[in-house]
Write a protein that holds these residues in place. Structure first.
Motif, short mmCIF file in Angstrom:
data_model
loop_
_atom_site.label_atom_id
_atom_site.label_comp_id
_atom_site.label_asym_id
_atom_site.label_seq_id
_atom_site.Cartn_x
_atom_site.Cartn_y
_atom_site.Cartn_z
N UNK A 1 -0.60 9.37 -4.54
CA UNK A 1 -2.23 8.93 -4.93
C UNK A 1 -2.92 9.16 -3.56
N UNK A 2 -3.79 10.33 -3.90
CA UNK A 2 -4.29 10.82 -2.71
C UNK A 2 -5.62 9.74 -2.36
N UNK A 3 -5.78 9.56 -1.09
CA UNK A 3 -6.58 8.58 -0.37
C UNK A 3 -7.23 9.25 0.65
N UNK A 4 -8.44 8.89 1.27
CA UNK A 4 -9.38 9.27 2.32
C UNK A 4 -8.99 8.03 3.33
N UNK B 1 -5.97 3.07 4.82
CA UNK B 1 -6.23 3.48 3.32
C UNK B 1 -5.95 2.31 2.33
N UNK B 2 -6.63 2.64 1.35
CA UNK B 2 -6.79 1.51 0.09
C UNK B 2 -5.70 1.96 -0.80
N UNK B 3 -5.10 0.83 -1.38
CA UNK B 3 -4.01 1.18 -2.27
C UNK B 3 -3.89 -0.20 -3.09
N UNK B 4 -4.31 -0.18 -4.50
CA UNK B 4 -4.04 -1.26 -5.22
C UNK B 4 -4.78 -2.71 -4.65
N UNK C 1 -1.48 11.05 1.13
CA UNK C 1 -1.19 10.71 -0.06
C UNK C 1 -0.39 9.45 -0.02
N UNK C 2 -0.49 8.40 -0.80
CA UNK C 2 0.43 7.25 -1.14
C UNK C 2 1.32 7.32 -2.06
N UNK C 3 2.65 6.96 -1.69
CA UNK C 3 3.67 6.86 -2.67
C UNK C 3 4.27 5.35 -2.75
N UNK D 1 5.91 1.02 0.65
CA UNK D 1 4.88 1.94 0.67
C UNK D 1 4.96 3.12 1.60
N UNK D 2 4.95 4.28 1.22
CA UNK D 2 5.09 5.52 2.15
C UNK D 2 3.78 6.20 1.90
#
Length: 347
Positions: free
Chosen positions: A236-239, A246-249, A265-267, A274-275
């Motif tokens: 998941x690409x994030x700036x 970075x923001x994720x979920x 990129x978030x994995x 979270x990687x």
């Protein structure tokens, strides 16, 4: 005893851990009349040679999470010869999650077996053809081919076909799960599971083999997996924000501050971790936040931030504040008239 363990010493250690305060002699007296009945119920076990087979299945557990009941999943794999077990808790049973668990199990075992036995899970078995043969999920089949192991489906309605992993899941429920007092997330729970594997499950004297699983693991002669990764995990690409996150979920995770403004990129490994990658470089690894609007920080990501470059970072100038109007002394008008008369006299 019903699971096949007739060793009083092993059972004694387990029940002492659960609060038993009696002696081992009393336990042996209790077990003695039960032995014949247990042995009569025992069936011939199908044993496999070293390195040949592993069995895999899911267990389901319910926990209270953020004030509500939530289901989590336990990936369990057991090597047929040594009975060495691998355990990992996940968010779901999806295909990518399953593949990731396989890779981490192979890493834990130190290799992969020739064949793995599964039940009729819909994730990897698309359908059964007219001859009763399993039609495997095409992607999972390619994963198995890539790493060199065979897929086998157990006989329908015959749980004993994969009895080793069924017993393994029961053992997790009865021996590991009662030990879990609390955990902060899947990452924490998996740390506890790994410790249990290394200090209890795989170092006990197994009730069937009467040997220690880790000792028999040395004879498994497992094969190495393919050194080339099977696939790039969905990313998941994030700036990276100006403050280095970075923001994720709906949660924020730190990365090295030098990446500010760049795309990473978030994995989500779906196992509580979270990687974050920049190309092929692993930038950060965090425990996954369990709620919403949380901030997960690794302080090392911001080390050296204030001393970057040859000169100290200049401090911001203070804001200009408007000076108030000067105070003016109020005088009676007669004073000004007096000064005017003095000026006329001087002239």
């Amino acid at each position: 005893m019903e699971e096949g363990c007739l060793n009083a010493t092993v059972l004694y250690d387990e029940i002492v851990a659960k609060g038993y305060t009696g002696g081992i002699t009393l336990l042996r007296m209790f077990m003695k009349p039960l032995r014949p009945a247990i042995m009569e119920k025992a069936t011939l076990r199908f044993e496999t040679p070293p390195g040949y087979q592993a069995q895999m299945d899911w267990g389901r557990f319910y926990v209270q999470w953020d004030g509500e009941e939530k289901r989590i999943y336990a990936f369990v794999m057991v090597l047929g010869y040594s009975r060495t077990m691998y355990l990992e808790f996940t968010e779901d049973e999806k295909l990518d999650t399953l593949i990731g668990c396989h890779l981490r199990a192979f890493e834990y075992f130190g290799g992969r077996p020739e064949m793995i036995l599964y039940d009729n899970m819909k994730t990897i078995i698309t359908r059964v053809d007219e001859r009763g043969h399993a039609v495997w999920n095409e992607r999972f089949s390619r994963f198995a081919d890539h790493h060199g192991f065979l897929l086998q489906r157990c006989q329908p309605y015959r749980a004993r076909t994969k009895g080793k992993v069924e017993s393994g899941i029961k053992y997790v429920r009865k021996n590991f799960w009662p030990r879990v007092r609390t955990f902060t997330g899947l990452d924490d729970l998996n740390r506890q599971a790994r410790e249990w594997l290394n200090t209890v499950a795989n170092v006990r004297i197994h009730g069937t083999t009467h040997e220690i699983p880790f000792e028999r693991l040395k004879k498994e002669n497992l094969k190495p997996i393919n050194s080339t990764p099977f696939f790039e995990v969905d990313r998941h690409s994030r700036k990276v924000s100006l403050d280095g996150f970075v923001s994720f979920e709906n949660n924020r995770y730190s990365v090295p501050y030098t990446l500010v403004g760049q795309t990473v990129e978030v994995v989500d490994l779906k196992n509580g971790r979270i990687c974050i990658y920049h190309g092929h470089q692993l930038l950060a690894e965090h425990g996954k936040a369990t709620g919403r609007h949380q901030v997960v920080v690794n302080k090392k990501h911001f080390e050296g931030l204030r001393t970057v470059g040859p000169h100290p970072v200049p401090q911001p100038m203070p804001k200009r504040v408007r000076q108030p109007a000067p105070e003016v002394m109020e005088r009676d008008l007669s004073i000004y008239e007096h000064f005017l008369n003095e000026a006329v006299t001087l002239q």
